[in-house]
Motif scaffolding. Structure first.
Motif, short mmCIF file in Angstrom:
data_model
loop_
_atom_site.label_atom_id
_atom_site.label_comp_id
_atom_site.label_asym_id
_atom_site.label_seq_id
_atom_site.Cartn_x
_atom_site.Cartn_y
_atom_site.Cartn_z
N VAL A 177 4.56 6.45 -5.70
CA VAL A 177 4.11 6.28 -5.30
C VAL A 177 3.10 6.61 -4.52
CG1 VAL A 177 4.69 5.15 -2.87
CG2 VAL A 177 5.85 4.70 -4.11
N ASP A 199 6.33 5.25 10.04
CA ASP A 199 7.09 4.14 10.50
C ASP A 199 7.21 3.41 8.87
OD1 ASP A 199 7.50 4.30 12.90
OD2 ASP A 199 5.72 2.77 13.38
N GLY A 200 8.82 3.05 8.46
CA GLY A 200 8.96 2.49 8.09
C GLY A 200 9.32 3.59 6.25
N CYS A 213 1.95 6.07 3.15
CA CYS A 213 2.72 5.59 1.90
C CYS A 213 2.76 4.65 1.34
CB CYS A 213 3.69 6.82 1.05
SG CYS A 213 5.17 6.81 1.88
N ASP A 214 2.79 3.83 0.44
CA ASP A 214 3.45 2.59 0.54
C ASP A 214 4.77 2.07 0.80
OD1 ASP A 214 3.93 0.16 -0.42
OD2 ASP A 214 2.53 -0.44 -2.29
N THR A 215 5.28 2.14 1.82
CA THR A 215 6.80 2.33 1.85
C THR A 215 7.87 1.36 1.42
OG1 THR A 215 6.64 1.53 3.92
CG2 THR A 215 6.32 3.35 4.25
N HIS A 216 7.54 0.53 1.20
CA HIS A 216 7.49 -0.27 0.73
C HIS A 216 8.46 -0.80 -1.51
CE1 HIS A 216 8.90 -5.09 -1.23
NE2 HIS A 216 7.97 -4.66 -2.05
N ASN A 217 7.52 0.01 -1.76
CA ASN A 217 7.54 0.71 -3.05
C ASN A 217 8.54 1.71 -3.13
OD1 ASN A 217 5.96 -1.26 -4.00
ND2 ASN A 217 4.50 0.44 -5.28
N ARG A 265 11.28 1.91 -0.75
CA ARG A 265 12.49 1.29 -0.58
C ARG A 265 12.78 0.66 -1.46
NH1 ARG A 265 14.77 2.53 4.83
NH2 ARG A 265 13.78 2.98 6.31
N GLN A 266 12.77 -0.11 -2.08
CA GLN A 266 12.40 -1.24 -3.73
C GLN A 266 13.43 0.06 -4.74
OE1 GLN A 266 8.57 -2.83 -5.34
NE2 GLN A 266 9.63 -4.68 -4.75
#
Length: 130
Positions: A100, A37-38, A120-124, A126-127
């Motif tokens: 990531v 998710d994300g 994983c770090d989805t924020h990075n 998406r950035q």
């Protein structure tokens, strides 16, 4: 190491050389592949064709030089292998690069890959897309 370990190691080796057929060679007919998710392609894809279209095809289209490099493989026994590594690539629409960390949990049964789950770090990720 176990047969499962060798199968997953071969998957990443195929990925490194851009060999899609080699990447999916050991996939079970009903493999369940879960993107967390994300993540841009979140969801569970069942079967090789669904994974090629929903994950690999989109990664190739959306990202320049996308890579999933496994820095370490851990043989968990009972057909479980954990990969620790990193994604890298440049999102074509923005020109932004990312790197990531990821963890992949693989399930292998009777010589075939039956499951995959991504963390994983989805924020990075998406950035780079924004």
């Amino acid at each position: 190491m176990s047969e499962a370990y060798d199968i997953i190691k071969a998957h990443y080796a195929a990925s490194d050389r851009g060999d899609l057929d080699g990447m999916v060679e050991a996939f079970a007919d009903d493999i369940a592949w879960t993107e967390m998710d994300g993540f841009p392609y979140a969801g569970t894809y069942v079967g090789t064709d669904a994974i090629k279209a929903g994950v690999f095809g989109r990664l190739g289209k959306d990202w320049k030089g996308f890579r999933a490099d496994a820095d370490e493989l851990v043989d968990g026994g009972d057909g479980t292998v954990v990969a620790i590594g990193h994604y890298s690539g440049t999102y074509r629409a923005t020109g932004k690069a990312m790197r990531v960390r990821f963890v992949h949990v693989w399930r292998v049964q009777d010589g075939a890959i039956t499951g995959f789950e991504q963390f994983c770090d989805t924020h990075n990720v998406r950035q780079a897309m924004g």
